[in-house]
Scaffold this active site. Structure first.
Site, PDB file in Angstrom:
ATOM      1  CB  CYS A   1      -0.917   0.006   1.214  1.00  0.00           C
ATOM      2  SG  CYS A   1      -1.858  -1.513   1.434  1.00  0.00           S
TER       3      CYS A   1
ATOM      4  CB  ALA B   1      -0.416   6.074  -2.575  1.00  0.00           C
TER       5      ALA B   1
ATOM      6  N   GLY C   1       3.710   7.366  -0.582  1.00  0.00           N
ATOM      7  CA  GLY C   1       5.066   7.027  -0.989  1.00  0.00           C
ATOM      8  C   GLY C   1       6.178   7.380  -0.025  1.00  0.00           C
TER       9      GLY C   1
ATOM     10  CE  LYS D   1       4.414   4.029   7.303  1.00  0.00           C
ATOM     11  NZ  LYS D   1       3.359   4.992   6.934  1.00  0.00           N
TER      12      LYS D   1
ATOM     13  CG  ASP E   1      -7.488  -5.359  -5.116  1.00  0.00           C
ATOM     14  OD1 ASP E   1      -6.961  -5.211  -4.001  1.00  0.00           O
ATOM     15  OD2 ASP E   1      -8.689  -5.672  -5.263  1.00  0.00           O
TER      16      ASP E   1
ATOM     17  CG  ASP F   1       1.362   1.774   6.288  1.00  0.00           C
ATOM     18  OD1 ASP F   1       0.952   1.668   7.452  1.00  0.00           O
ATOM     19  OD2 ASP F   1       1.525   2.875   5.721  1.00  0.00           O
TER      20      ASP F   1
ATOM     21  CB  CYS G   1      -1.698   5.858  11.768  1.00  0.00           C
ATOM     22  SG  CYS G   1      -2.944   5.999  10.475  1.00  0.00           S
TER      23      CYS G   1
END
Length: 418
Positions: free
Chosen positions: A255, A257, A259, A261, A306, A353, A403
């Site tokens: 995942c 975007a 970007g 990380k 995906d 993430d 998060c």
């Protein structure tokens, strides 16, 4: 309202200190969090989530500059007013995290989250949306797209009192604020860069330069040093370090975007190896790819796919390097490689993430989430994890991060994996 009239704050306005983040929280979500933390602990967490950190954390992009040079260049930019703020700042390296700088207000008088009150001088009033308000508390100026309403007759150069809308109906972009009666929070003051009519006419640009806030005054750093640094929260910086990618590794970021990380992983790999970055949204990946280019993350291979459906079950097994090498450009756009899936046991390191409830982000002025949405998020996260487990090589490393403070997305997910 004439310029000589005293601004009257909205009837539903409260200070950040007295604002209760719990009041807008869905009761079922609140009950879930209470079961995890208890009343006293949850209250402390939510109380702290209202406020921004006392510093801005900055990761040095070692693909373009070393840390010492980055610190010196940033200090010079701030000394020249490059951050758009006249406050004096202290810039130091993090005690533990390599290539991480902490920017703090140098001279702080009174409590950290001091109260700013409207003075006797007449002020215009502007109303911003929640996301804009949260950005203001982190040091950002106010862009026109984040402004919901402004006072009649407001002109360029007017001093403004800034309020964030946090609840209530009948609020729309372009409204006048004289009749506003919903719930809002006072954030601080600024100077209008454009008139009221221009705020709602211009497609982009800064509408108000923030001069002081109820939080620490930290400078906006967007646009400074052209990809050599990146503002990132400390937990976001820690995640790629825990993954521990090495030069030559074959790594998957499921995942990617926006970007941040991904570029950190590229730096830790020293741009050597294979770093596959995935994102379902083409627009998000296009923006992320601009960041990869700007930050010289040349090892990144951006793919639009995906990640919850990216495992090939057929034989024979083909390595991800060969799949990428043999891929053809998409006929429609020619922008991304036509790769949608990979074989099991293909990657040595995988970062998961996924989208989460974001209940741990600071500052947070309103929580818009119900239990049904939360359950959908958890189900979605499990789909990413199921694919990641299959794609990970034996003795490989998978790092899972969120998060949020919701334990069902954290400890509960780890328990489910094991």
């Amino acid at each position: 309202m004439g310029r000589s009239e005293r601004i009257v704050k909205p009837p539903g306005c409260v200070s950040l200190q007295s604002y209760d983040l719990c009041q807008g929280l869905d009761q079922e979500v609140k009950s879930l969090l209470l079961s995890q933390y208890g009343d006293e602990h949850l209250h402390r967490i939510l109380e702290n989530l209202k406020f921004p950190p006392s510093y801005t954390s900055v990761r040095v992009n070692t693909l373009l500059i070393n840390s010492e040079d980055a610190k010196e260049e940033l200090m010079q930019a701030l000394a020249k007013g490059g951050g758009g703020c006249e406050t004096s700042f202290n810039l130091e390296f993090h005690d533990v995290l390599e290539n991480c700088l902490l920017l703090r207000e140098n001279l702080v008088t009174g409590p950290l989250h001091h109260s700013v009150e409207c003075e006797s001088e007449p002020l215009s009033m502007i109303l911003v949306d929640r996301l804009c308000g949260e950005a203001v508390l982190r040091g950002s100026d106010i862009f026109v797209s984040g402004i919901l309403g402004a006072q009649k007759g407001m002109r360029r150069g007017d001093r403004c009192s800034i309020y964030a809308h946090v609840g209530g109906r009948g609020v729309f972009r372009g409204m006048t604020v004289e009749s506003y009666e919903s719930a809002c929070i006072f954030l601080g003051e600024g100077i209008a860069e454009v008139s009221r009519s221009d705020i709602f006419r211009l497609p982009n640009g800064i509408g108000v330069k923030v001069s002081r806030t109820v939080g620490p005054r930290l400078p906006p750093l967007n646009g400074l040093m052209n990809g050599k640094i990146l503002m990132q929260n400390i937990p976001s910086i820690v995640v790629p370090i825990v993954l521990d990618p090495r030069p030559g590794d074959v790594v998957l970021d499921m995942c990617s975007a926006p970007g941040g990380k991904t570029t950190h992983i590229a730096a830790l790999m020293d741009n050597r190896g294979v770093l596959v970055a995935c994102e379902k949204s083409k627009n998000k990946m296009m923006n992320a790819r601009k960041r990869f280019h700007k930050m010289n993350a040349s090892v990144v291979i951006p793919l639009v796919l995906d990640s919850t459906k990216m495992v090939i079950e057929d034989e024979p097994w083909i390595s991800p390097i060969e799949i990428i090498k043999n891929a053809q450009r998409l006929e429609k756009t020619g922008e991304f490689l036509n790769v949608q899936k990979f074989y099991p046991h293909s990657f040595e390191k995988i970062l998961v993430d996924p989208p989460c409830s974001a209940l741990g982000l600071r500052p947070r002025l309103f929580i818009e989430l119900n239990l049904r949405s939360l359950r959908k998020i958890i189900k979605y996260q499990k789909a990413f994890v199921e694919n990641a487990v299959q794609l990970l090589k034996e003795k490989g490393v998978m790092t899972y991060s969120t998060c949020t403070i919701n334990s069902e997305e954290n400890e509960g997910m780890v328990k489910w994996i094991l």
